[in-house]
Design a protein around this motif. Structure first.
Motif, short mmCIF file in Angstrom:
data_model
loop_
_atom_site.label_atom_id
_atom_site.label_comp_id
_atom_site.label_asym_id
_atom_site.label_seq_id
_atom_site.Cartn_x
_atom_site.Cartn_y
_atom_site.Cartn_z
N GLY A 156 -10.05 51.08 12.24
CA GLY A 156 -10.54 49.91 11.52
C GLY A 156 -11.67 50.21 10.56
O GLY A 156 -12.47 49.32 10.25
N GLU A 157 -11.75 51.46 10.06
CA GLU A 157 -12.84 51.83 9.15
C GLU A 157 -12.94 50.80 8.02
O GLU A 157 -11.94 50.42 7.42
N GLN A 158 -14.17 50.37 7.76
CA GLN A 158 -14.39 49.33 6.76
C GLN A 158 -15.80 49.40 6.23
O GLN A 158 -16.66 50.08 6.79
N PRO A 216 -24.08 31.63 5.82
CA PRO A 216 -23.88 33.07 5.95
C PRO A 216 -22.48 33.49 5.50
O PRO A 216 -21.48 32.84 5.81
N ILE A 217 -22.44 34.59 4.75
CA ILE A 217 -21.19 35.11 4.19
C ILE A 217 -21.09 36.59 4.52
O ILE A 217 -22.06 37.34 4.36
N GLU A 218 -19.91 37.01 4.95
CA GLU A 218 -19.62 38.43 5.14
C GLU A 218 -18.49 38.81 4.20
O GLU A 218 -17.51 38.09 4.07
N VAL A 219 -18.64 39.95 3.54
CA VAL A 219 -17.57 40.49 2.71
C VAL A 219 -17.24 41.87 3.24
O VAL A 219 -18.12 42.73 3.36
N LYS A 220 -15.96 42.06 3.59
CA LYS A 220 -15.49 43.34 4.10
C LYS A 220 -14.65 44.03 3.04
O LYS A 220 -13.99 43.38 2.23
N GLY A 221 -14.68 45.35 3.05
CA GLY A 221 -13.87 46.15 2.15
C GLY A 221 -13.07 47.18 2.92
O GLY A 221 -13.57 47.77 3.87
N PHE A 222 -11.83 47.36 2.51
CA PHE A 222 -10.95 48.34 3.14
C PHE A 222 -10.32 49.22 2.07
O PHE A 222 -9.81 48.70 1.07
N LYS A 223 -10.35 50.52 2.28
CA LYS A 223 -9.67 51.43 1.36
C LYS A 223 -8.16 51.33 1.53
O LYS A 223 -7.41 51.57 0.60
N ASP A 224 -7.73 50.96 2.73
CA ASP A 224 -6.31 50.77 3.02
C ASP A 224 -6.15 49.38 3.63
O ASP A 224 -6.45 49.17 4.80
N MET A 225 -5.68 48.44 2.83
CA MET A 225 -5.55 47.05 3.29
C MET A 225 -4.54 46.91 4.44
O MET A 225 -4.56 45.92 5.15
N GLU A 226 -3.70 47.91 4.63
CA GLU A 226 -2.76 47.90 5.75
C GLU A 226 -3.49 48.11 7.07
O GLU A 226 -2.93 47.90 8.14
N ARG A 227 -4.76 48.52 7.03
CA ARG A 227 -5.54 48.84 8.24
C ARG A 227 -6.46 47.69 8.65
O ARG A 227 -7.26 47.85 9.58
N VAL A 228 -6.37 46.53 8.00
CA VAL A 228 -7.28 45.42 8.30
C VAL A 228 -7.22 45.05 9.79
O VAL A 228 -8.25 44.77 10.41
N PHE A 229 -6.04 45.06 10.38
CA PHE A 229 -5.90 44.66 11.78
C PHE A 229 -5.67 45.85 12.71
O PHE A 229 -5.30 45.67 13.86
N ALA A 230 -5.95 47.05 12.22
CA ALA A 230 -5.73 48.25 13.03
C ALA A 230 -6.70 48.29 14.21
O ALA A 230 -7.84 47.86 14.10
N SER A 231 -6.22 48.79 15.33
CA SER A 231 -7.09 48.91 16.51
C SER A 231 -7.07 50.32 17.05
O SER A 231 -6.31 51.14 16.66
N PHE A 237 -17.49 51.78 11.59
CA PHE A 237 -16.28 52.29 12.26
C PHE A 237 -15.69 53.48 11.50
O PHE A 237 -14.47 53.64 11.44
N GLU A 238 -16.57 54.32 10.93
CA GLU A 238 -16.10 55.46 10.16
C GLU A 238 -15.23 56.37 11.01
O GLU A 238 -15.56 56.68 12.14
N GLY A 239 -14.10 56.79 10.43
CA GLY A 239 -13.18 57.68 11.11
C GLY A 239 -12.30 57.00 12.14
O GLY A 239 -11.45 57.64 12.74
N GLU A 240 -12.51 55.71 12.36
CA GLU A 240 -11.71 54.95 13.33
C GLU A 240 -10.61 54.18 12.58
O GLU A 240 -10.68 54.01 11.36
#
Length: 137
Positions: free
Chosen positions: A108-110, A122-137, A103-106
């Motif tokens: 919810g980029e992650q 199964p395990i997924e690990v997500k990373g966010f440069k801006d944690m305020e954007r975790v739920f961004a749409s 989702f680059e440039g969107e």
């Protein structure tokens, strides 16, 4: 402030689980008996009990990938995500989806990575440069 969740899952081998969750993922061990062990999974309580792991199927469509459902994981700030990705690389992790951006440039980029623990959970690990954007749409 978020409160910790509790998740209890089955594993087939407590020694292998201890090695993976503590030594590879860096989780600290809590209480245990001969049939289960608790870990602080990035501040959340993960209880690993001896038994058959839950059934999964690759039915979750995420972008171009089909991922195992159900799965669990964690969302981390990007720097912690990158450190964990590097540790998993050194540990020769068998990737379901190697560390990658999506989702680059969107809004919810992650960054994400999918892998399985030694019991196949199964395990997924997500990373966010801006944690305020975790739920961004």
């Amino acid at each position: 402030m978020l409160t910790p969740f509790h998740l209890a899952i089955h594993v087939t081998d407590l020694a292998a689980a201890r090695a993976f969750y503590a030594d590879v993922l860096g989780c600290s061990e809590g209480r245990s008996t001969e049939t289960w062990v608790d870990f602080s999974f990035f501040g959340h309580q993960l209880s690993l009990h001896l038994g058959p792991p839950f059934a999964t199927s690759d039915t979750g469509k995420v972008g171009a990938h089909m991922v195992a459902m159900p799965h669990f994981g964690i969302v981390l700030p990007y720097d912690r995500w990158r450190d964990l990705a590097d540790r998993l690389q050194v540990a020769d992790t068998q990737w379901v989806i190697p560390p990658t951006a999506r989702f680059e440039g969107e809004p919810g980029e992650q960054w994400t990575m999918f892998f399985r623990d030694p019991s196949g959970n199964p395990i997924e690990v997500k990373g966010f440069k801006d944690m305020e954007r975790v739920f961004a749409s």
